[in-house]
Design an enzyme around this catalytic site. Sequence first.
Site, PDB file in Angstrom:
ATOM      1  N   CYS A 135     -54.038 -59.466 -60.119  1.00  0.00           N
ATOM      2  CA  CYS A 135     -52.788 -59.950 -59.543  1.00  0.00           C
ATOM      3  C   CYS A 135     -52.847 -59.796 -58.033  1.00  0.00           C
ATOM      4  CB  CYS A 135     -51.602 -59.160 -60.098  1.00  0.00           C
ATOM      5  SG  CYS A 135     -50.000 -59.870 -59.626  1.00  0.00           S
ATOM      6  N   CYS A 139     -47.316 -55.158 -56.370  1.00  0.00           N
ATOM      7  CA  CYS A 139     -46.023 -54.477 -56.513  1.00  0.00           C
ATOM      8  C   CYS A 139     -46.318 -53.003 -56.779  1.00  0.00           C
ATOM      9  CB  CYS A 139     -45.216 -55.086 -57.656  1.00  0.00           C
ATOM     10  SG  CYS A 139     -44.804 -56.821 -57.354  1.00  0.00           S
TER      11      CYS A 139
END
Length: 393
Positions: A135, A139
Amino acid sequence: MSASAPITQDVMTLPRKLPDGPINLVGLTRDAMRDALIAHGTPEKQAKMRVGQIWQWIYQWGVRDFDAMTNLAKGYRTQLAEKFVIEVPEVVTRAVSEDGTRKYLVRIAGGHEVEVVYIPEEGRGTLCVSSQVGCTLTCSFCHTGTQKLVRNLTAGEIIGQVMVARDDLSEWPESGAPKNETRLLSNIVLMGMGEPLYNFENVRDAMKIAMDPEGIQLSRRRITLSTSGVVPEIHRTAAEIGCQLAVSFHATTDEVRNKLVPINKRWNIEALLEALKAYPKVSNSERITFEYVMLKDVNDSDEDAHRLVKLIEGIPAKINLIPFNEWPGSPYERSSNNRIRAFANIIYQAGYASPIRTPRGEDIMAACGQLKSATERARKSRKQIEADAGLGG
């Protein structure tokens, strides 16, 4: 944001066709399959009919062998087998949780691996599908985000995850058997590894196949795409896919969201909410889901709950509260049950549904934010993760 800034990163998507090898039909749109068949000897006048026949064998019946396609002439089947293959990702490992959750580690072209999770519930079964290897979003509360982005998945590798799960659940219908309306795999959520809107075309093509009435036949209302807030692609999702939308929201101020969801530095809360208000499919019957991970002393105060209610005013919505799923080295802790319930109550009193998600598959690291392929499990140190998240000092 400058007008020339790219919406999606320049990420490699491996081609469907390896040099001089057969073409994988899985993941091709109907038009692309038609073009491929014509290019390899199918008469143009027959091509549309042939696509319809092959499509049903692959996506309605789950057939992978051209020889089994009995409504095609034997010579044509031989011709197809020489030029094409019907391949889905290879299952490397399969783990089953105490609560029935299944996690598959699947291998795709190039030897990369992604995780897929099937969650059985009362009256439904949800498959959590990945759209990228790794990814790009980093986050800070998400274990998947500690794995570097490798590449986008192709449409075939995305719909292939659905086909792999249907194989494991023995859910392909049998010819001549009575139709079973109870579906073990009834819902798809694009909430696995990756940001789906950074791989828009492949995600769209795969979901079109999932929704096709002559194939897997899932309603668009049973597909939910979760984005961290790629604002320019949100309207496109409604126009070209038409599925349900979920947003990884997780904070009520830009200061906190910049740390938790760094894409916020590019498209902040105000820009994101404007795009959601304009989402063409939004109505009370099709609410936007706001996903909100509960992090102790970070985003879980009463003030946060009141701010959240104010921010989403005017958007038909429900708020999914997600108890943080801890992972080795994570810089955060889960909010207490009492704190989560108090937060949920403020939202509920304001007139919004605020279900608290029951963590599933934690014992096999299959819960939200825990997905990370086994070959990439090298842990960062807690200090390194905190530094990446801007939490040091």
